[in-house]
Design a protein around this motif. Structure first.
Motif, PDB file in Angstrom:
ATOM      1  N   ILE A  50       0.760  -1.107  -0.111  1.00  0.00           N
ATOM      2  CA  ILE A  50       0.019   0.163  -0.004  1.00  0.00           C
ATOM      3  C   ILE A  50       0.627   1.245   0.039  1.00  0.00           C
ATOM      4  O   ILE A  50       1.527   1.526   1.084  1.00  0.00           O
ATOM      5  N   PRO A  51       0.892   2.380  -1.066  1.00  0.00           N
ATOM      6  CA  PRO A  51       1.660   3.255  -1.011  1.00  0.00           C
ATOM      7  C   PRO A  51       1.110   4.343  -0.015  1.00  0.00           C
ATOM      8  O   PRO A  51       0.112   4.538  -0.122  1.00  0.00           O
ATOM      9  N   LEU A  52       2.358   4.790   0.696  1.00  0.00           N
ATOM     10  CA  LEU A  52       2.041   5.436   1.869  1.00  0.00           C
ATOM     11  C   LEU A  52       2.966   6.821   1.610  1.00  0.00           C
ATOM     12  O   LEU A  52       3.594   7.320   2.553  1.00  0.00           O
ATOM     13  N   LEU A  53       2.674   7.296   0.477  1.00  0.00           N
ATOM     14  CA  LEU A  53       3.684   8.515   0.087  1.00  0.00           C
ATOM     15  C   LEU A  53       3.488   9.788   0.754  1.00  0.00           C
ATOM     16  O   LEU A  53       4.348  10.805   0.990  1.00  0.00           O
ATOM     17  N   THR A  54       2.010  10.137   0.756  1.00  0.00           N
ATOM     18  CA  THR A  54       1.518  11.485   1.273  1.00  0.00           C
ATOM     19  C   THR A  54       0.586  11.287   2.510  1.00  0.00           C
ATOM     20  O   THR A  54       0.095  10.256   2.739  1.00  0.00           O
ATOM     21  N   ASP A  55       0.303  12.445   2.972  1.00  0.00           N
ATOM     22  CA  ASP A  55      -0.398  12.369   4.275  1.00  0.00           C
ATOM     23  C   ASP A  55      -1.980  11.997   3.940  1.00  0.00           C
ATOM     24  O   ASP A  55      -2.430  11.420   4.572  1.00  0.00           O
ATOM     25  N   SER A  56      -2.464  12.183   2.477  1.00  0.00           N
ATOM     26  CA  SER A  56      -3.839  11.749   1.947  1.00  0.00           C
ATOM     27  C   SER A  56      -3.660  10.351   1.897  1.00  0.00           C
ATOM     28  O   SER A  56      -4.846   9.620   2.304  1.00  0.00           O
ATOM     29  N   ASP A  57      -2.652   9.686   1.488  1.00  0.00           N
ATOM     30  CA  ASP A  57      -2.366   8.222   1.438  1.00  0.00           C
ATOM     31  C   ASP A  57      -2.476   7.779   2.870  1.00  0.00           C
ATOM     32  O   ASP A  57      -3.315   6.674   3.134  1.00  0.00           O
ATOM     33  N   ILE A  58      -2.007   7.913   3.806  1.00  0.00           N
ATOM     34  CA  ILE A  58      -2.037   7.709   5.193  1.00  0.00           C
ATOM     35  C   ILE A  58      -3.494   7.897   5.923  1.00  0.00           C
ATOM     36  O   ILE A  58      -3.973   7.060   6.469  1.00  0.00           O
ATOM     37  N   GLU A  59      -4.025   9.118   5.641  1.00  0.00           N
ATOM     38  CA  GLU A  59      -5.374   9.286   5.956  1.00  0.00           C
ATOM     39  C   GLU A  59      -6.315   8.124   5.286  1.00  0.00           C
ATOM     40  O   GLU A  59      -7.327   7.747   6.233  1.00  0.00           O
ATOM     41  N   ALA A  60      -6.350   7.752   4.110  1.00  0.00           N
ATOM     42  CA  ALA A  60      -6.908   6.706   3.415  1.00  0.00           C
ATOM     43  C   ALA A  60      -6.707   5.520   3.939  1.00  0.00           C
ATOM     44  O   ALA A  60      -7.729   4.703   4.366  1.00  0.00           O
ATOM     45  N   PHE A  61      -5.689   4.933   4.484  1.00  0.00           N
ATOM     46  CA  PHE A  61      -5.237   3.968   4.951  1.00  0.00           C
ATOM     47  C   PHE A  61      -6.071   3.729   6.512  1.00  0.00           C
ATOM     48  O   PHE A  61      -6.538   2.646   6.845  1.00  0.00           O
ATOM     49  N   PHE A  62      -6.031   4.906   7.317  1.00  0.00           N
ATOM     50  CA  PHE A  62      -6.873   4.618   8.400  1.00  0.00           C
ATOM     51  C   PHE A  62      -8.357   5.048   8.346  1.00  0.00           C
ATOM     52  O   PHE A  62      -9.097   5.027   9.511  1.00  0.00           O
TER      53      PHE A  62
END
Length: 278
Positions: free
Chosen positions: A231-243
């Protein structure tokens, strides 16, 4: 049970905080090399304890000076730190009294309360047991160490995951089985093995040597942890989507240290979950 070391200190601090917030009464053991003990000492207290790696291993092997991740012995070739970590997990029953051990690496963090009930499948402790291609070498090595015939089947099961439950009596029996089949002390047998998975050895021992009907384990596919694998977690938006989305049975996340993400970047999302705890 968390084997850890200095480069993972920040992640381990977050893991410790997450357990204190979600399940403060569960004993938590950190397995740490002697040279790193001082850096982790502030995490000790209440139900959290430090266990020195060297105490579990014994005097037949010692750490190579410096930060290179190798251990030296007169009885085995240089042993990588990854192999040592797996040996430590199997040896930890020498230092703790609990019957059921739950292994979580430093890059795990809990966001919901959990109890023993969350670990059960049909009234037994769940053991991860799912279909997965690509574990053939680990499977073959585990079977060799356990004295089982080679299996040429193309199917593969895996017992490797991010929140794995073991039983101390089964660990002890597995140690004895390795010694009987190899003719060596089990620690030395594993130290001389260059590629294996401790979780595969345990899982195959349960499935093929003991059998689920004879132990307090049941095969489990419950997603207790949401991992960041692939799962690419390159940006804060990616991290937010992960959570933003979790299976209702999931109690923790694993954002791998190899993702090179500062834990403080995702702590706020954990805190949002912690604030929902009654």
């Amino acid at each position: 049970m968390t084997p850890t070391y200095l480069p993972d200190l920040k992640r381990c601090e977050l893991l410790a905080e997450s357990l204190d917030r979600t399940t403060p009464d569960v004993p938590h053991y950190l397995i740490v090399d002697r040279r790193d003990l001082a850096a982790f000492r502030h995490l000790e207290g209440h139900r959290r304890h430090l266990i020195e790696s060297e105490t579990l291993l014994g005097k037949w092997i010692w750490r190579m000076p410096g930060r290179k991740s190798f251990w030296l012995s007169l009885k085995a070739p240089p042993v990588r730190g990854w192999i040592i970590q797996q040996i430590l997990k199997i040896a930890v029953i020498e230092a703790v009294p609990e019957q059921i051990l739950v292994f979580c690496d430093s890059d795990t963090a809990f966001f919901r309360k959990f109890s023993r009930e969350d670990l059960l499948v049909d009234g037994k402790v769940g053991l991860l047991d799912v279909d997965l291609a690509g574990e053939r070498q680990w499977t073959a090595t585990a079977r060799r160490l356990l004295g089982l015939a080679e299996n040429h089947g193309i199917g593969s099961r895996t017992h490797v995951g991010n929140m794995i439950c073991w039983n101390r009596e089964i660990i002890k029996a597995m140690q004895q089985r390795i010694e009987q089949s190899t003719g060596l002390d089990w620690k030395l047998a594993l130290a001389r093995t260059t590629h294996f998975s401790e979780y595969m050895i345990y899982g195959i021992f349960v499935c093929e040597v003991l059998g689920y009907d004879r132990v307090d384990h049941a095969p489990s596919s419950v997603p207790l942890v949401k991992p960041s694998w692939h799962i690419p977690l390159l940006t804060d938006s990616d991290i937010e989507a992960f959570f933003a989305d979790f299976d209702p049975r999931t109690v923790a996340v694993m954002i791998h240290s190899k993702d090179r993400i500062d834990p403080m970047r995702y702590r706020k999302y954990l805190e949002m979950q912690w604030n929902k705890i009654d």
